[in-house]
Motif scaffolding. Structure first.
Motif, PDB file in Angstrom:
ATOM      1  N   PRO A 161      -0.011  -3.363   4.237  1.00  0.00           N
ATOM      2  CA  PRO A 161       0.623  -2.108   4.690  1.00  0.00           C
ATOM      3  C   PRO A 161       2.137  -2.225   4.713  1.00  0.00           C
ATOM      4  O   PRO A 161       2.699  -3.300   4.975  1.00  0.00           O
ATOM      5  CB  PRO A 161       0.046  -1.917   6.095  1.00  0.00           C
ATOM      6  N   ASP A 167       4.749   0.382   6.371  1.00  0.00           N
ATOM      7  CA  ASP A 167       4.946   1.671   7.051  1.00  0.00           C
ATOM      8  C   ASP A 167       6.405   2.057   7.210  1.00  0.00           C
ATOM      9  O   ASP A 167       6.717   3.097   7.804  1.00  0.00           O
ATOM     10  CB  ASP A 167       4.282   1.618   8.432  1.00  0.00           C
ATOM     11  N   HIS A 208       2.179   0.717  -6.466  1.00  0.00           N
ATOM     12  CA  HIS A 208       0.795   0.411  -6.080  1.00  0.00           C
ATOM     13  C   HIS A 208      -0.152   1.508  -6.571  1.00  0.00           C
ATOM     14  O   HIS A 208      -1.192   1.218  -7.189  1.00  0.00           O
ATOM     15  CB  HIS A 208       0.702   0.285  -4.563  1.00  0.00           C
ATOM     16  N   ASN A 209       0.205   2.750  -6.322  1.00  0.00           N
ATOM     17  CA  ASN A 209      -0.664   3.866  -6.710  1.00  0.00           C
ATOM     18  C   ASN A 209      -0.776   3.999  -8.229  1.00  0.00           C
ATOM     19  O   ASN A 209      -1.850   4.303  -8.757  1.00  0.00           O
ATOM     20  CB  ASN A 209      -0.147   5.172  -6.109  1.00  0.00           C
ATOM     21  N   LYS A 257       0.815  -1.213   0.000  1.00  0.00           N
ATOM     22  CA  LYS A 257       0.000   0.000   0.000  1.00  0.00           C
ATOM     23  C   LYS A 257       0.853   1.269   0.000  1.00  0.00           C
ATOM     24  O   LYS A 257       1.907   1.330   0.637  1.00  0.00           O
ATOM     25  CB  LYS A 257      -0.918   0.016   1.220  1.00  0.00           C
ATOM     26  N   ASP A 258       0.359   2.265  -0.725  1.00  0.00           N
ATOM     27  CA  ASP A 258       0.906   3.624  -0.724  1.00  0.00           C
ATOM     28  C   ASP A 258       2.280   3.744  -1.366  1.00  0.00           C
ATOM     29  O   ASP A 258       2.909   4.805  -1.289  1.00  0.00           O
ATOM     30  CB  ASP A 258       0.961   4.194   0.698  1.00  0.00           C
ATOM     31  N   THR A 259       2.742   2.683  -2.013  1.00  0.00           N
ATOM     32  CA  THR A 259       3.988   2.809  -2.774  1.00  0.00           C
ATOM     33  C   THR A 259       3.679   3.399  -4.139  1.00  0.00           C
ATOM     34  O   THR A 259       2.530   3.381  -4.604  1.00  0.00           O
ATOM     35  CB  THR A 259       4.663   1.444  -2.961  1.00  0.00           C
ATOM     36  N   TYR A 312      10.363   2.305   5.214  1.00  0.00           N
ATOM     37  CA  TYR A 312      11.209   2.238   4.025  1.00  0.00           C
ATOM     38  C   TYR A 312      12.608   1.805   4.430  1.00  0.00           C
ATOM     39  O   TYR A 312      13.136   2.247   5.461  1.00  0.00           O
ATOM     40  CB  TYR A 312      11.302   3.601   3.343  1.00  0.00           C
ATOM     41  N   LYS A 352       6.551   7.686   5.858  1.00  0.00           N
ATOM     42  CA  LYS A 352       6.051   9.047   5.666  1.00  0.00           C
ATOM     43  C   LYS A 352       7.111  10.112   5.919  1.00  0.00           C
ATOM     44  O   LYS A 352       6.890  11.294   5.651  1.00  0.00           O
ATOM     45  CB  LYS A 352       4.851   9.280   6.576  1.00  0.00           C
TER      46      LYS A 352
END
Length: 314
Positions: A125, A127, A74-75, A69-71, A129, A143
């Motif tokens: 998820p 969260d 993915h986006n 998610k949120d990579t 890196y 983030k």
């Protein structure tokens, strides 16, 4: 959906791209670098990629990144389904290695509208890196911003990757994806490309037909014809034979293709007096193509009969 095993990956993806990607085909050179890097990696998870062709470019990502998610991968994989109406051709690609100077591997068809929903439902998820440098690596919250400046202790920055919160769950997910692909039926790649080509031509014919039938009044500059612009994507990809097939599918006697003064593009034009309430025509198969098809069927039956007789020998 089909799988195509032990193929020349670069040649095969290039053939697919040329049936769908009209502009920015240079994106594929970036894809090649990603695939070559994957082939050189010792990590098994690096050797399975997800690739897509769109009308204006291509993308290639590691499968594991698409399912986090949120990579960026993915986006991006979701974007073209959620935010555009682009026609997307998508495939999973597994790299097996190099053979006689060719990049070998297997391709697996993906139903992109269904697959992107599958990604949304099953993505995990991530969260954290992992920032990878020439002399080591360090972790930080996903983030938290970072840049590519060298680290005083770890040296030159090389890359970063998302770290799943549950690595075991990601391993299981990727195994399940492999099992799903393995169940696909083996396909004939030449037939697959021919089907993509036929679908591209028929889709454009249907778009033009619908456009011409929707017009209420003649819209040519001199009001003598109904006209619709042929898609720039189609004209960019089409060979002369593709254009001939397109014309053969459209049911109008007065149909012509041409340019207009002071306007870009090619237009399909029909005389205002012609009945436009007609259905699409299916072009007749050429005699040569039919003979070749019959010959192939006869050879297959002969080989099967020979095998059967051989089995009965004592």
């Amino acid at each position: 959906m089909h799988k195509f095993e032990n193929v020349d990956v670069f040649v095969s993806l290039d053939a697919i791209m040329r049936q769908n990607t009209a502009f920015y085909q240079s994106d594929f050179e970036i894809d090649k670098q990603i695939i070559q890097k994957a082939a050189a990696s010792p990590a098994a998870e690096d050797k399975t990629l997800l690739w897509l062709s769109r009308p204006s470019g291509t993308h290639c990502f590691r499968e594991r990144d698409v399912f986090l998610k949120d990579t960026g991968p993915h986006n991006t994989w979701r974007f073209y389904a959620e935010q555009t109406r682009d026609h997307i051709l998508a495939y999973a690609v597994t790299i097996t290695g190099s053979e006689d100077g060719k990049m070998k591997g297997s391709l697996y068809e993906l139903d992109y509208p269904q697959h992107f929903k599958h990604v949304i439902d099953h993505a995990l998820p991530a969260d954290t890196y992992t920032l990878i440098y020439e002399n080591g690596e360090r972790e930080q919250p996903a983030k938290q911003p970072f840049d590519a400046t060298p680290d005083p202790q770890l040296g030159k920055f090389e890359r970063f990757e998302a770290k799943p919160n549950d690595p075991e769950a990601l391993r299981y997910l990727l195994q399940e994806e492999k099992h799903r692909r393995d169940k696909l039926t083996q396909g004939n790649f030449k037939e697959h490309i021919a089907a993509l080509q036929g679908s591209r031509i028929e889709s454009e014919a249907r778009r033009i037909l619908s456009g011409l039938q929707t017009l209420k009044e003649p819209n040519s500059p001199n009001t003598t014809h109904f006209m619709i612009e042929v898609s720039p994507y189609f004209t960019q990809l089409a060979s002369s034979k593709d254009t001939d097939r397109l014309l053969a599918m459209l049911p109008y006697k007065t149909l012509t293709l041409g340019n207009l003064k002071d306007r870009r593009g090619i237009y399909a034009m029909v005389a205002k007096d012609e009945n436009r309430d007609k259905g699409l025509r299916k072009p007749h198969q050429s005699i040569r193509a039919q003979l070749a098809k019959d010959k192939e069927k006869a050879a297959t039956k002969k080989a099967a009969a020979k095998s059967k007789n051989h089995d009965l020998e004592v």
